[in-house]
Motif scaffolding. Structure first.
Motif, PDB file in Angstrom:
ATOM      1  N   PHE A   1       3.431  10.139  -4.835  1.00 54.69           N
ATOM      2  CA  PHE A   1       2.003  10.683  -5.172  1.00 54.69           C
ATOM      3  C   PHE A   1       1.991  11.668  -6.011  1.00 54.69           C
ATOM      4  O   PHE A   1       2.803  12.408  -6.054  1.00 54.69           O
ATOM      5  CB  PHE A   1       1.507  11.138  -3.800  1.00 54.69           C
ATOM      6  CG  PHE A   1       1.016  10.465  -2.616  1.00 54.69           C
ATOM      7  CD1 PHE A   1      -0.055   9.538  -2.621  1.00 54.69           C
ATOM      8  CD2 PHE A   1       2.030   9.928  -1.696  1.00 54.69           C
ATOM      9  CE1 PHE A   1      -0.363   8.619  -1.632  1.00 54.69           C
ATOM     10  CE2 PHE A   1       1.777   8.956  -0.597  1.00 54.69           C
ATOM     11  CZ  PHE A   1       0.706   8.469  -0.756  1.00 54.69           C
ATOM     12  N   ALA A   2       1.282  11.360  -7.075  1.00 52.48           N
ATOM     13  CA  ALA A   2       1.246  12.294  -8.272  1.00 52.48           C
ATOM     14  C   ALA A   2       0.945  13.657  -8.114  1.00 52.48           C
ATOM     15  O   ALA A   2       1.170  14.544  -8.760  1.00 52.48           O
ATOM     16  CB  ALA A   2       0.525  11.471  -9.455  1.00 52.48           C
ATOM     17  N   ARG A   3      -0.057  14.136  -7.213  1.00 53.62           N
ATOM     18  CA  ARG A   3      -0.747  15.262  -6.949  1.00 53.62           C
ATOM     19  C   ARG A   3      -0.395  15.587  -5.460  1.00 53.62           C
ATOM     20  O   ARG A   3      -0.767  14.831  -4.640  1.00 53.62           O
ATOM     21  CB  ARG A   3      -2.107  15.378  -7.581  1.00 53.62           C
ATOM     22  CG  ARG A   3      -2.183  14.932  -8.839  1.00 53.62           C
ATOM     23  CD  ARG A   3      -3.764  14.859  -9.157  1.00 53.62           C
ATOM     24  NE  ARG A   3      -4.477  13.851  -8.494  1.00 53.62           N
ATOM     25  CZ  ARG A   3      -4.605  12.844  -8.619  1.00 53.62           C
ATOM     26  NH1 ARG A   3      -3.863  12.051  -9.848  1.00 53.62           N
ATOM     27  NH2 ARG A   3      -5.273  11.850  -7.893  1.00 53.62           N
TER      28      ARG A   3
ATOM     29  N   ALA B   1      -4.582  11.509  -1.586  1.00 52.11           N
ATOM     30  CA  ALA B   1      -4.465  10.369  -0.230  1.00 52.11           C
ATOM     31  C   ALA B   1      -4.120   8.825  -0.496  1.00 52.11           C
ATOM     32  O   ALA B   1      -3.405   8.321   0.162  1.00 52.11           O
ATOM     33  CB  ALA B   1      -6.010  10.568   0.395  1.00 52.11           C
ATOM     34  N   VAL B   2      -4.425   8.549  -1.903  1.00 53.97           N
ATOM     35  CA  VAL B   2      -4.072   7.070  -2.115  1.00 53.97           C
ATOM     36  C   VAL B   2      -3.466   7.063  -3.516  1.00 53.97           C
ATOM     37  O   VAL B   2      -3.744   7.799  -4.323  1.00 53.97           O
ATOM     38  CB  VAL B   2      -5.305   6.281  -1.993  1.00 53.97           C
ATOM     39  CG1 VAL B   2      -5.146   4.636  -2.122  1.00 53.97           C
ATOM     40  CG2 VAL B   2      -6.230   6.594  -0.808  1.00 53.97           C
ATOM     41  N   ALA B   3      -2.519   5.718  -3.490  1.00 56.71           N
ATOM     42  CA  ALA B   3      -1.823   5.486  -4.635  1.00 56.71           C
ATOM     43  C   ALA B   3      -1.654   4.006  -4.673  1.00 56.71           C
ATOM     44  O   ALA B   3      -1.606   3.374  -3.544  1.00 56.71           O
ATOM     45  CB  ALA B   3      -0.885   6.703  -4.933  1.00 56.71           C
TER      46      ALA B   3
ATOM     47  N   GLU C   1      -5.952   1.684  -8.872  1.00 58.68           N
ATOM     48  CA  GLU C   1      -4.704   2.083  -9.350  1.00 58.68           C
ATOM     49  C   GLU C   1      -5.003   2.881 -10.650  1.00 58.68           C
ATOM     50  O   GLU C   1      -4.249   3.920 -10.787  1.00 58.68           O
ATOM     51  CB  GLU C   1      -3.998   1.068 -10.033  1.00 58.68           C
ATOM     52  CG  GLU C   1      -2.686   1.069 -10.612  1.00 58.68           C
ATOM     53  CD  GLU C   1      -1.790  -0.032 -11.090  1.00 58.68           C
ATOM     54  OE1 GLU C   1      -0.510   0.151 -11.245  1.00 58.68           O
ATOM     55  OE2 GLU C   1      -2.325  -1.136 -11.043  1.00 58.68           O
ATOM     56  N   HIS C   2      -6.134   2.745 -11.462  1.00 57.45           N
ATOM     57  CA  HIS C   2      -6.618   3.365 -12.548  1.00 57.45           C
ATOM     58  C   HIS C   2      -6.948   4.725 -12.250  1.00 57.45           C
ATOM     59  O   HIS C   2      -6.524   5.821 -12.664  1.00 57.45           O
ATOM     60  CB  HIS C   2      -7.749   2.620 -13.311  1.00 57.45           C
ATOM     61  CG  HIS C   2      -8.102   3.263 -14.690  1.00 57.45           C
ATOM     62  ND1 HIS C   2      -7.490   3.542 -15.705  1.00 57.45           N
ATOM     63  CD2 HIS C   2      -9.298   4.026 -14.627  1.00 57.45           C
ATOM     64  CE1 HIS C   2      -7.995   4.268 -16.651  1.00 57.45           C
ATOM     65  NE2 HIS C   2      -9.157   4.398 -16.142  1.00 57.45           N
ATOM     66  N   GLU C   3      -7.849   4.904 -10.862  1.00 58.63           N
ATOM     67  CA  GLU C   3      -8.357   6.314 -10.722  1.00 58.63           C
ATOM     68  C   GLU C   3      -7.084   7.200  -9.989  1.00 58.63           C
ATOM     69  O   GLU C   3      -7.222   8.397 -10.422  1.00 58.63           O
ATOM     70  CB  GLU C   3      -9.438   6.057  -9.669  1.00 58.63           C
ATOM     71  CG  GLU C   3     -10.569   5.726 -10.087  1.00 58.63           C
ATOM     72  CD  GLU C   3     -11.384   6.848 -11.047  1.00 58.63           C
ATOM     73  OE1 GLU C   3     -11.144   7.933 -10.820  1.00 58.63           O
ATOM     74  OE2 GLU C   3     -12.210   6.502 -11.814  1.00 58.63           O
ATOM     75  N   SER C   4      -6.217   6.539  -9.245  1.00 56.37           N
ATOM     76  CA  SER C   4      -5.272   7.269  -8.575  1.00 56.37           C
ATOM     77  C   SER C   4      -4.193   7.955  -9.750  1.00 56.37           C
ATOM     78  O   SER C   4      -3.533   8.874  -9.344  1.00 56.37           O
ATOM     79  CB  SER C   4      -4.359   6.522  -7.842  1.00 56.37           C
ATOM     80  OG  SER C   4      -3.755   5.312  -8.243  1.00 56.37           O
TER      81      SER C   4
END
Length: 284
Positions: free
Chosen positions: A15-17, A21-23, A136-139
């Motif tokens: 998880f990038a941040r 919650a989702v990736a 995917e783009h948003e995450s």
């Protein structure tokens, strides 16, 4: 990270941040991957190719359209992969903020009924592919409201999965789906009886040669090889989880000759049915 010899996939690695919650984790392709658990849950959707998916010691021969709901504590691995392309949609249940009855859409969440393995037909795959691409783009964005947008898309995805998913051997559920989807379900529904591709094609009014070519292009296997793999996986499960005699297991997996079953099992698994059962700790 491995803890006491056990591989655990950590949140901070995927998880990038903090608080995300989702990736989406692409596997283009998915290579052999050792047995592991997670600090998060995941959904696995297979787009192409094939492989052996071991989930909690149960083997699944997977290919295009297979969908799995994996809980954090579940142990799984991938082996015998062949051009296996899949996507993992990973999520942390405790980080979800949207007011949705999540366990109604995510089997196994918070102790809800858990059926891990489903199939998605071509129609559903087309619909969900668009959502996954947006997710995917948003995450991957690092900007205000990115987490909220990703969670909204995740909610849309899990509801879509529930709309389009069906049991692996439910041929009736595939009547409006593509021919390949109907064939895959027909094969999954014929583990304990003979299957005639010629008869299937006659009933469907299609070219057997064209269907064989399409099947191999999408799955990386011949029809016969795929069916044999399904039957061997089912045999492995029966040998490990029942006290059926080996001859009875052979019959339930579509082999009329138990000696031939043993030869095929040994060739595919690398050990005899009796050795597999002994290794699994089951005594018949």
């Amino acid at each position: 990270m491995a803890v006491s010899g056990h591989l655990v996939l950590r949140k901070e690695e995927f998880f990038a941040r903090p608080g995300q919650a989702v990736a989406v984790a692409d596997r283009y392709p998915q290579n052999v991957f050792a047995e592991h658990t997670h600090e998060f849950c995941e959904l696995v959707l297979v787009w192409r190719g094939n492989g052996l998916h071991m989930l909690n010691d149960r083997p699944y021969r997977i290919t295009r359209g297979d969908l799995f709901y994996i809980r954090a504590e579940d142990k799984h691995s991938y082996a015998s992969v062949n051009d296996l392309v899949l996507q993992n949609i990973i999520y942390c249940p405790e980080r979800l903020k949207l007011n949705l009855d999540w366990q109604n859409y995510l089997p196994g969440l918070n102790g809800s009924a858990w059926t891990p393995h489903w199939r998605i037909g071509s129609n559903g795959m087309t619909q969900t592919r668009q959502i996954i691409t947006q997710l995917e783009h948003e995450s991957r964005k690092d900007e205000p409201l990115a987490n909220e947008m990703a969670e909204l898309l995740f909610a849309q995805l899990v509801v879509s999965f529930k709309r389009y998913r069906y049991a692996t051997d439910n041929l009736e559920a595939t009547q409006s789906e593509a021919l390949l989807d109907r064939l895959l379900s027909a094969l999954a529904g014929s583990l304990n009886r003979p299957f005639s591709l010629d008869l299937f094609c006659s009933q469907e009014g299609c070219s057997e040669r064209a269907l064989r070519q399409q099947f191999r292009q999408q799955t990386g296997m011949t029809v016969n090889h795929y069916l044999r793999q399904l039957r061997i996986c089912h045999a492995q499960y029966l040998l490990q989880h029942t006290d059926l005699m080996i001859g009875e297991v052979a019959m339930q997996c579509g082999f009329e000759d138990s000696n031939y079953f043993s030869v095929v099992f040994n060739r595919e698994v690398g050990m005899t049915p009796g050795q597999w059962r002994h290794r699994s700790g089951v005594v018949a």
